[in-house]
Scaffold this motif. Sequence first.
Motif, PDB file in Angstrom:
ATOM      1  N   PHE A 169       0.958  -1.580   0.343  1.00 22.11           N
ATOM      2  CA  PHE A 169      -0.346  -0.089  -0.036  1.00 22.11           C
ATOM      3  C   PHE A 169       0.766   1.344  -0.090  1.00 22.11           C
ATOM      4  N   THR A 170       2.537   1.229   0.776  1.00 25.26           N
ATOM      5  CA  THR A 170       3.119   2.502   0.593  1.00 25.26           C
ATOM      6  C   THR A 170       3.827   2.871  -0.226  1.00 25.26           C
ATOM      7  N   HIS A 171       4.451   0.962  -0.928  1.00 18.95           N
ATOM      8  CA  HIS A 171       5.237   1.565  -2.299  1.00 18.95           C
ATOM      9  C   HIS A 171       4.350   0.814  -3.482  1.00 18.95           C
ATOM     10  N   GLY A 172       3.015   0.424  -3.742  1.00 16.62           N
ATOM     11  CA  GLY A 172       3.065  -0.381  -4.547  1.00 16.62           C
ATOM     12  C   GLY A 172       2.157  -0.263  -5.411  1.00 16.62           C
ATOM     13  N   MET A 173       2.376   1.077  -6.075  1.00 17.21           N
ATOM     14  CA  MET A 173       1.854   2.400  -7.246  1.00 17.21           C
ATOM     15  C   MET A 173       2.991   1.970  -8.228  1.00 17.21           C
ATOM     16  N   ILE A 174       4.228   1.099  -8.424  1.00 18.48           N
ATOM     17  CA  ILE A 174       4.625   0.444  -8.920  1.00 18.48           C
ATOM     18  C   ILE A 174       5.026  -0.957  -9.885  1.00 18.48           C
ATOM     19  N   HIS A 175       5.255  -0.789 -11.031  1.00 12.93           N
ATOM     20  CA  HIS A 175       5.576  -2.096 -11.400  1.00 12.93           C
ATOM     21  C   HIS A 175       6.678  -2.431 -12.903  1.00 12.93           C
TER      22      HIS A 175
END
Length: 421
Positions: A169-175
Amino acid sequence: MTDRTDPSRRRFLTGALAAGGAVAATKVAAQAGDPAITDISQQPWSQYLGPGVDAAPYGVPSPHEAHVVRRNVEWLTADTVSSINFTPLHELDGIITPNGLCFERHHGGVAEVDPGMYRLMINGLVDTPLVFTLEDLMRFPRENHAYFLECAANTGMEWRGAQLNGCQFTHGMIHNVMYTGIPLRILLEQAGVKTNGKWILPEGADAAGMTRSIPMEKALDDCLVAFKMNGEALRPEQGYPVRLVVPGWEGNMWVKWLRRIEVGDEPWHHREETSKYTDLLENGQARRFTWEMDAKSVITNPSPQAPLTHGPGPTVLTGVAWSGRGTIPRVDVTIDGGKNWHMARMSGPSFTKSMHRFYFEFEWDGSPLLLQSRAHDSTGYVQPTKDMLREIRGENSIYHNNGIQTWYVNEQGVAENVEIS
Ligand code: MTE
Ligand code: CO
């Protein structure tokens, strides 16, 4: 669904460990008498013929991995069409994000584009406006590159203090995906950019019709018109059949379901680069055109959703780091809140503007831990603390929070999102 943070489950595990006798500090092995070694009746998979090759024409993960999914934060997702979910970073290893676990950010829901009806138009300040079908695009030279895509709002909820409990949730807007695509430069050269063509405006075919202004230097440098991710067609969620790849720059510019690229002589100042994706400072002014994603890292294990489930002894810490300006030659980690820093061990390919994987193996003595990681990128830039960011940008920002993350791990191995100063 298994809740990995369930304290009763964790207590059971530590209890079982204690009952099994002392575990030597540097040896990790199963105990003699373990029924998983001795009792074949508990292992049906070696007694029956399993399903054949027809069972799953398109393979899916083991049912035991059913908890490894994208998740959302209810209060962040007002409705289903303007939605976000998050990559389960704490469940992954290596550097590549599997296609089905890439976080999604849609302003108008997922567009289901018919590839036969797909067209890409290049117009504006060009000698010859062009329209390509998908088949046309397949006849241009293509390249393969692994790049991270980070939403500028990643970690944006943490500006005013520790808030969301989990790196998903803190850093998961990345792939981080291996793209196959055509250098945008080649398509622009086909159309012939006029000498006053200094900007491009990519536009999406979704209901949001997303647009962003991108300077021509970037368009001609490393942008890709991509149609494959990790070897297979883009997923509908990621812009099938074609998306723009803008390496190292904020995710919002990576227009999905790309249908048009207009060439112009100045930026358009559309919604996504004025009221959104600018950073409001303490003095009321806003930073605009903050395109590059600064170096950042996070420890993925242990972390709140992935507590330590073993007792004291050999412990593996791991995480990811990335920079929109190059590679990550070095990551430092601390287990005591910054009193001592250690150089982490980097493992895996080091591609520019791509995710990097680091490890730090240590002997846990069972006392509480304060875990942090600090990335160094190939330009010499060092990831700042959150307080250093706040000093310059205040607390009104949402975007571009690349500050150092802290996890507190207690004696039982339970991890929590905290801040220390
Ligand atoms: N492109 C279109 N056409 N529509 C969108 O809503 N969202 C943008 C960008 N491109 C968006 C889009 C935002 S804000 C981000 S962070 C990324 O796509 C997310 O890409 P992903 O869904 O592959 O994670
Ligand atoms: Co975004």
